[in-house]
Design a protein around this motif. Structure first.
Motif, short mmCIF file in Angstrom:
data_model
loop_
_atom_site.label_atom_id
_atom_site.label_comp_id
_atom_site.label_asym_id
_atom_site.label_seq_id
_atom_site.Cartn_x
_atom_site.Cartn_y
_atom_site.Cartn_z
N LEU A 144 0.83 -1.21 0.00
CA LEU A 144 0.00 0.00 0.00
C LEU A 144 0.86 1.26 0.00
O LEU A 144 0.43 2.31 -0.48
CB LEU A 144 -0.93 0.00 1.21
N ILE A 145 2.08 1.15 0.51
CA ILE A 145 2.96 2.32 0.56
C ILE A 145 3.36 2.74 -0.85
O ILE A 145 3.41 3.93 -1.18
CB ILE A 145 4.20 2.00 1.42
N SER A 146 3.64 1.76 -1.70
CA SER A 146 4.11 2.07 -3.05
C SER A 146 2.99 2.05 -4.08
O SER A 146 2.99 2.86 -5.02
CB SER A 146 5.19 1.07 -3.47
N GLY A 148 -0.39 2.26 -3.35
CA GLY A 148 -1.55 3.05 -2.95
C GLY A 148 -2.76 2.19 -2.66
O GLY A 148 -2.75 0.97 -2.84
N LEU A 149 -3.82 2.85 -2.19
CA LEU A 149 -5.05 2.14 -1.88
C LEU A 149 -5.70 1.62 -3.16
O LEU A 149 -5.57 2.21 -4.22
CB LEU A 149 -6.03 3.07 -1.15
N ALA A 153 -2.73 -3.12 -5.12
CA ALA A 153 -1.90 -3.63 -4.03
C ALA A 153 -2.35 -5.02 -3.60
O ALA A 153 -1.52 -5.90 -3.32
CB ALA A 153 -1.94 -2.67 -2.84
#
Length: 277
Positions: A144-146, A148-149, A153
């Protein structure tokens, strides 16, 4: 002509072995396993009395009663349908990517012929162990960090974890395949790549398909859970409405999950039956 011996004089059938034998390794292994299970129950301090109490039954009944009636408005059902499609797409695409990645890693992770040095076997199997040792939920939280929502992911999380699982299963299938057809081709000077394509792969293809379909069944359940961390699909709807204690909408989402899992299970079972013919 030889005279038939009396029935009593015939050789008696061998008696079954005793249940316990001090020289039996399986007996000692069973004892140790049972002791481990008993120690697990003792160390967990399970509250069976509280769980089976009348108060717990009343609380659970009241909680289940809040799920009825489910939400059936057209707008919400359409939203659930979109979420179900996202969950199905995540599981299907993640499984396809994992099957391709697992097959690519299964070749260096296996010993294709007896006596092969297979220098990449150990490092590749270590990589497969690392991929499948991290749960899908943790992969999704990291991605989710790279990424995104959203479902991207979740799809990558399913693909990474399932690649580790399928890669190990595919490697075992490759190593356990009968070597006769491959040896015949090698004796004719055929290269290792064509030996795999024309001798090994046709023998193990039904097994690989069965493994892939089984993992698809698992991924449809995992995809529904990944939405809890914001990876899209039904899980994201579930986390949102359950967090707001909107139990009628939660019941509708759970019903959609059950229907989706049932459809995927039936499709997978039918596909395996067709492949086994």
């Amino acid at each position: 002509m030889p005279v038939n011996q009396p029935t009593a004089a015939r050789k008696a059938p061998p008696l079954p072995p005793p249940i316990w034998d001090a020289r039996c390794r399986a007996c000692w292994f069973t004892v140790l396993l049972l002791a481990f299970v008993a120690a697990s129950f003792w160390s967990l301090d399970l509250q069976w009395g509280q769980f089976l109490s009348w108060q717990a039954a009343k609380d659970m009944s009241r909680f289940l009663g809040e799920f009825f009636p489910p939400e059936t408005s057209a707008d919400f059902l359409w939203k659930v349908t979109i979420g179900a499609w996202e969950t199905l797409a995540m599981s299907a695409l993640g499984t396809v990517l994992a099957a391709m990645g697992g097959l690519a890693l299964a070749l260096p992770a296996s010993r294709l012929v007896a006596g092969d040095t297979a220098w990449a076997r150990g490092p590749t199997r270590l990589l497969l162990n690392a991929l499948r040792s991290i749960p899908e939920l943790v992969w999704a939280a990291l991605l989710l960090i790279s990424a995104g929502l959203g479902p991207f992911a979740g799809t990558l999380a399913l693909a990474l974890h399932t690649t580790g699982v399928l890669g190990r299963l595919f490697a075992e299938a490759v190593e356990n395949a009968p070597t006769g057809p491959g040896d015949a081709l090698r004796a004719q000077g055929v290269g290792q790549g064509r030996v795999f394509l024309y001798a090994t792969l046709p023998q193990i293809l039904p097994q690989l398909m069965s493994y892939t379909l089984y993992r698809w069944e698992n991924n449809i359940r995992a995809a529904a859970v990944l939405g809890v961390v914001g990876a899209g699909g039904l899980g994201q709807l579930l986390a949102f409405h359950m967090g707001l204690f909107q139990m009628g909408k939660t019941a509708t989402i759970l019903g959609a999950m059950l229907i989706l899992v049932g459809i995927v299970d039936a499709t997978s079972h039918l596909s395996r039956r067709l492949l086994s013919r």
